[in-house]
Motif scaffolding. Structure first.
Motif, PDB file in Angstrom:
ATOM      1  N   ASN A  64      16.606 -23.664 -56.972  1.00 60.27           N
ATOM      2  CA  ASN A  64      15.459 -24.463 -56.516  1.00 60.27           C
ATOM      3  C   ASN A  64      14.259 -23.599 -56.134  1.00 60.27           C
ATOM      4  OD1 ASN A  64      16.867 -26.806 -56.875  1.00 60.27           O
ATOM      5  ND2 ASN A  64      17.485 -27.014 -54.727  1.00 60.27           N
ATOM      6  N   HIS A  65      14.485 -22.308 -55.957  1.00 59.33           N
ATOM      7  CA  HIS A  65      13.385 -21.417 -55.565  1.00 59.33           C
ATOM      8  C   HIS A  65      12.866 -20.583 -56.731  1.00 59.33           C
ATOM      9  CE1 HIS A  65      14.741 -22.705 -51.627  1.00 59.33           C
ATOM     10  NE2 HIS A  65      13.540 -22.383 -51.211  1.00 59.33           N
ATOM     11  N   ILE A  66      13.221 -21.012 -57.943  1.00 57.84           N
ATOM     12  CA  ILE A  66      12.846 -20.224 -59.132  1.00 57.84           C
ATOM     13  C   ILE A  66      11.325 -20.041 -59.249  1.00 57.84           C
ATOM     14  CG2 ILE A  66      12.817 -22.177 -60.781  1.00 57.84           C
ATOM     15  CD1 ILE A  66      14.330 -20.199 -62.735  1.00 57.84           C
ATOM     16  N   ASP A  67      10.562 -21.052 -58.822  1.00 53.05           N
ATOM     17  CA  ASP A  67       9.098 -20.941 -58.921  1.00 53.05           C
ATOM     18  C   ASP A  67       8.466 -20.456 -57.620  1.00 53.05           C
ATOM     19  OD1 ASP A  67       9.005 -21.828 -61.567  1.00 53.05           O
ATOM     20  OD2 ASP A  67       9.136 -23.924 -60.917  1.00 53.05           O
ATOM     21  N   TRP A  68       9.264 -20.257 -56.604  1.00 54.17           N
ATOM     22  CA  TRP A  68       8.706 -19.876 -55.301  1.00 54.17           C
ATOM     23  C   TRP A  68       8.974 -18.408 -54.959  1.00 54.17           C
ATOM     24  CZ3 TRP A  68      10.546 -18.065 -50.587  1.00 54.17           C
ATOM     25  CH2 TRP A  68       9.609 -18.103 -49.524  1.00 54.17           C
ATOM     26  N   ALA A  69      10.225 -17.993 -55.153  1.00 54.21           N
ATOM     27  CA  ALA A  69      10.629 -16.678 -54.631  1.00 54.21           C
ATOM     28  C   ALA A  69      10.124 -15.532 -55.504  1.00 54.21           C
ATOM     29  CB  ALA A  69      12.140 -16.609 -54.513  1.00 54.21           C
ATOM     30  N   ASP A  70       9.562 -14.525 -54.826  1.00 53.80           N
ATOM     31  CA  ASP A  70       9.225 -13.269 -55.516  1.00 53.80           C
ATOM     32  C   ASP A  70      10.372 -12.269 -55.388  1.00 53.80           C
ATOM     33  OD1 ASP A  70       6.523 -14.017 -56.205  1.00 53.80           O
ATOM     34  OD2 ASP A  70       6.051 -13.816 -54.069  1.00 53.80           O
ATOM     35  N   GLY A  71      11.241 -12.533 -54.422  1.00 54.91           N
ATOM     36  CA  GLY A  71      12.402 -11.675 -54.219  1.00 54.91           C
ATOM     37  C   GLY A  71      13.425 -12.415 -53.386  1.00 54.91           C
TER      38      GLY A  71
END
Ligand code: DQA
Length: 154
Positions: A64-71
């Motif tokens: 779910n964080h594929i478009d949010w997380a940079d790391g």
């Protein structure tokens, strides 16, 4: 930079859970330390911190964080040693991963010596108690940030 911090199973019981191994700080104490570190950092860091006891939920959170997380900074806890699904989820999101453990997993039982996560992580911090998380966060900021002396100091 957006950093997802994920705590795996049983870590919500830190403070009460085998303090001789995991220390006396609670998960909330560790999260507060991380927030304070970010607050004092000169870098533009946004932390999102979550905990789950369930493998499938951890897989979903990562996806779910594929478009949010940079790391992603993750202590997969017991799933470190068992979960191809969490490894695959992290590979799918394809952002830098730092694996963190409070205890030194290599100084413990044999079954803890193998990690399914390490092979897809940028690096692993293990054995420094709550301070492992600060070292791991510092490493993540270093990976995501510009390489400057200031970055190395922060
Ligand atoms: C742990 C080590 C794992 O082997 C164990 O299952 C945990 C915590 C650690 O932080 O030291 O739950 O990931």
């Amino acid at each position: 930079m957006n950093i997802l911090v994920l705590h795996g199973p049983n870590l919500h019981l830190l403070g009460k859970r085998q303090p001789e191994i995991y220390g006396h700080l609670t998960l909330q104490d560790i999260n507060t330390m991380l927030d304070q570190f970010v607050g004092a950092s000169p870098h533009d860091v946004v932390l999102k911190i979550l905990q789950s006891n369930h493998e499938g939920e951890i897989v979903s959170i990562i996806g779910n964080h594929i478009d949010w997380a940079d790391g992603i900074l993750i202590n997969p806890a017991a799933y470190t040693h068992t979960s191809v699904a969490i490894r695959d989820a992290l590979s799918t999101v394809a952002v830098p991963v730092v694996e963190v453990h409070l205890s030194n997993i290599y100084a413990r039982e044999e079954f803890r010596h193998h990690s399914y996560i390490s092979g897809i992580a940028e690096g692993v911090v293990s054995g420094f108690g709550a301070y492992s998380y600060i070292l791991a966060l510092q490493a993540m900021i270093h990976i995501l940030g510009p390489v400057t002396n200031e970055n190395l100091d922060s």
